[in-house]
Design an enzyme around this catalytic site. Sequence first.
Site, PDB file in Angstrom:
ATOM      1  N   ASP A 123      -8.894 -64.166  81.058  1.00  0.00           N
ATOM      2  CA  ASP A 123      -9.665 -62.923  80.939  1.00  0.00           C
ATOM      3  C   ASP A 123     -10.777 -62.923  81.979  1.00  0.00           C
ATOM      4  O   ASP A 123     -10.881 -63.860  82.783  1.00  0.00           O
ATOM      5  CB  ASP A 123     -10.218 -62.752  79.506  1.00  0.00           C
ATOM      6  CG  ASP A 123     -10.196 -61.286  79.084  1.00  0.00           C
ATOM      7  OD1 ASP A 123     -10.804 -60.465  79.805  1.00  0.00           O
ATOM      8  OD2 ASP A 123      -9.572 -60.952  78.061  1.00  0.00           O
ATOM      9  N   HIS A 190      -8.821 -57.163  83.421  1.00  0.00           N
ATOM     10  CA  HIS A 190      -9.277 -58.415  82.793  1.00  0.00           C
ATOM     11  C   HIS A 190      -8.937 -59.613  83.675  1.00  0.00           C
ATOM     12  O   HIS A 190      -8.564 -60.669  83.183  1.00  0.00           O
ATOM     13  CB  HIS A 190      -8.672 -58.573  81.391  1.00  0.00           C
ATOM     14  CG  HIS A 190      -9.281 -57.643  80.379  1.00  0.00           C
ATOM     15  ND1 HIS A 190     -10.517 -57.855  79.814  1.00  0.00           N
ATOM     16  CD2 HIS A 190      -8.828 -56.471  79.852  1.00  0.00           C
ATOM     17  CE1 HIS A 190     -10.808 -56.870  78.971  1.00  0.00           C
ATOM     18  NE2 HIS A 190      -9.794 -56.011  78.980  1.00  0.00           N
ATOM     19  N   GLU A 254      -7.152 -51.966  79.296  1.00  0.00           N
ATOM     20  CA  GLU A 254      -8.486 -51.735  79.868  1.00  0.00           C
ATOM     21  C   GLU A 254      -8.572 -52.061  81.364  1.00  0.00           C
ATOM     22  O   GLU A 254      -9.327 -52.945  81.768  1.00  0.00           O
ATOM     23  CB  GLU A 254      -9.503 -52.558  79.080  1.00  0.00           C
ATOM     24  CG  GLU A 254      -9.543 -52.164  77.605  1.00  0.00           C
ATOM     25  CD  GLU A 254     -10.450 -53.037  76.766  1.00  0.00           C
ATOM     26  OE1 GLU A 254     -11.068 -52.506  75.824  1.00  0.00           O
ATOM     27  OE2 GLU A 254     -10.548 -54.244  77.014  1.00  0.00           O
TER      28      GLU A 254
HETATM   29  C1  ACM Z   1      -7.867 -55.017  73.575  1.00  0.00           C
HETATM   30  O1  ACM Z   1      -8.514 -55.116  72.525  1.00  0.00           O
HETATM   31  N1  ACM Z   1      -8.496 -54.818  74.728  1.00  0.00           N
HETATM   32  C2  ACM Z   1      -6.431 -55.114  73.584  1.00  0.00           C
END
Ligand code: ACM
Length: 464
Positions: A123, A190, A254
């Site tokens: 991440d 991410h 995201e």
């Molecule tokens: C998430 O909670 N960004 C999958």
Amino acid sequence: MRLIPQPLSSELLGGFSSVKDITERITVDGMNEEEYELTVSAENITVKASSDKGFYYATVTLKQMKLLYDRLPCVRINDRPRYPYRGFMIDCARHMFSLDELKKMISTAADLKFNKLHWHLSDDQGFRIELDNFPELTEKGSVRDCDNFRNLKNPSPYSGYYKKSEIREIIDFCAKKYIDVIPEFDMPGHQSAFLHTYPQFSCKGTAVEIKTKEGIFKDIVCAGNEEAKSTLKAILDEICELFYYDTVHIGGDEAPKNNWKSCEKCQRAMRENGINNEQDLQCHFINEMAEYLANKGKKCIVWNDCLKGDGLSRDITVQYWMGNKCKTAKAVNSGAEVIMSSFMPMYVDYPYGMHPLKAVYSYEPEDFSGLTQEGKKNILGVESPIWTEYIDTDERLEYMCFPRWFAVAETAWSKKENKDYKKFCFVLDNLAEKYRREGLTVADKAEWDPEPMQRLKRTLGFFI
Ligand code: ACM
Ligand code: ZN
């Protein structure tokens, strides 16, 4: 007989057994591979199943019966799961947990008949898998300057990753409990840890910091950079070799498109492939990765954010967490498989005040607007994630998950008609105490379903 998760059917036969362990195993063809029949009689404990998995789940049931009863009541239990996918996710990118702690979490989940560990290992805040061909990814990509999360501040650098031998140890531990391990290598967003290591693979090509706080960040992998994509594929090669199960999670959540919009390479990739917008470019990017994985014999899971654009391959399994209900229903109705992880209430990193036990228990994955009867058949199961931006101790991790994962387990395994919150709580009260005695942190009963004022207070307390 009430257990957690509640079996499909059970019939008390009267009296108690004088034996405590299985005395006979009978292989029966034609049963579902996770199905079993467990018969406890005065002098025998017999299991019928068609596969090792079925026999294993009978032992799990027996283990719980022994925890609950000093003398085993004579009973016949016929049992099989509602869903084939019963998942729990642990985020070890934001904060890592020791192998012992992971094993404790896995053992408890196994006792609840979960069968998929989704291990979130990359991440913005760190990359945590040792790779032979990319040593710099852990040398540089696993280190952040400090912790600056909302409620967790620490001026010292935070670093760490799991060695291959440690990952194999966890995989082997899970295998004994019939739990598949699904690694997540989140892309194209991410990806600050990857881009910190290889800044040339961002659209701007400039330095990218590993993030020290929570959030959604604009630094994402350039979708028009062939070398970036081939590097991601080479990393996937090594991940696939290490995690030998048939499925890999490649995230897709995201990923802000600001940089793609102004990037020459991304825009050229769109023109050359007849792609109209950046969301569709993400579908194209994810499809390419999924096809690469498919050629290696691997299936792929992505978060439902990938459905913002059009054209996502229906061979990709979608994990639903938030938004995009119409598009998710459309994809699932037309053949895509789905795992249900609705943020509300399956995200157990949020406080009990916000996602109380009863709400988690009451989650019904098939109450999803727009799904046809055919579409509902594509629901593989459920998964509950624990994200760890705000969690850096074993006790906090356990407290947030337990007992809420007991509730998730029942949704994943038990027939809807067999669920009953009052009866569930009655067993849970007893079982929670046994687990506490074994050293697991389980939230006190008073925390499970706070009163409305308390809910408000705790929810506000979490965000302020
Ligand atoms: C998430 O909670 N960004 C999958
Ligand atoms: Zn780009």
